[in-house]
Design a protein around this motif. Structure first.
Motif, PDB file in Angstrom:
ATOM      1  N   CYS A  45     -13.725  26.261  62.740  1.00 38.52           N
ATOM      2  CA  CYS A  45     -13.837  27.685  62.402  1.00 38.52           C
ATOM      3  C   CYS A  45     -12.473  28.366  62.443  1.00 38.52           C
ATOM      4  O   CYS A  45     -12.193  29.249  61.623  1.00 38.52           O
ATOM      5  N   HIS A  46     -11.638  27.951  63.380  1.00 37.73           N
ATOM      6  CA  HIS A  46     -10.297  28.535  63.459  1.00 37.73           C
ATOM      7  C   HIS A  46      -9.468  28.158  62.232  1.00 37.73           C
ATOM      8  O   HIS A  46      -8.714  28.981  61.717  1.00 37.73           O
ATOM      9  N   SER A  47      -9.622  26.918  61.754  1.00 37.83           N
ATOM     10  CA  SER A  47      -8.859  26.515  60.570  1.00 37.83           C
ATOM     11  C   SER A  47      -9.381  27.227  59.323  1.00 37.83           C
ATOM     12  O   SER A  47      -8.602  27.594  58.444  1.00 37.83           O
ATOM     13  N   ILE A  48     -10.695  27.447  59.249  1.00 33.04           N
ATOM     14  CA  ILE A  48     -11.259  28.193  58.129  1.00 33.04           C
ATOM     15  C   ILE A  48     -10.779  29.643  58.186  1.00 33.04           C
ATOM     16  O   ILE A  48     -10.456  30.247  57.159  1.00 33.04           O
ATOM     17  N   ARG A  49     -10.715  30.197  59.392  1.00 34.71           N
ATOM     18  CA  ARG A  49     -10.226  31.571  59.554  1.00 34.71           C
ATOM     19  C   ARG A  49      -8.784  31.687  59.078  1.00 34.71           C
ATOM     20  O   ARG A  49      -8.403  32.651  58.413  1.00 34.71           O
ATOM     21  N   ARG A  50      -7.983  30.684  59.397  1.00 34.79           N
ATOM     22  CA  ARG A  50      -6.586  30.679  58.957  1.00 34.79           C
ATOM     23  C   ARG A  50      -6.499  30.612  57.429  1.00 34.79           C
ATOM     24  O   ARG A  50      -5.698  31.304  56.804  1.00 34.79           O
TER      25      ARG A  50
END
Length: 71
Positions: A45-50
């Motif tokens: 989710c953090h990589s998608i947010r980035r």
């Protein structure tokens, strides 16, 4: 919001809806995005947010505004 970022945004929301932050702790998606506790939100989710951030930034960048986002 332009179509180029809608898919990434929906992917981010779907990822957060499946996370422990929403399912177990009963926080909203907005609260999970704002929280500093990264244990409840998966790395995916953090990589998608980035990626979503980069997409949105690309919309404001004058160099890519005329060419469009590359992804």
């Amino acid at each position: 919001m332009p179509n180029s970022c809608k898919e990434i945004r929906q992917e981010l929301v779907d990822c957060l809806l499946k996370s422990d932050c929403v399912v177990v702790k009963r926080h909203t998606v907005k609260e999970c995005l704002q929280t500093e506790n990264t244990d409840d939100v998966p790395r995916e989710c953090h990589s998608i947010r980035r990626s979503f951030f980069e997409c949105r930034r690309g919309l404001l960048d004058m160099r890519t505004r005329f060419r469009g986002n590359t992804s």
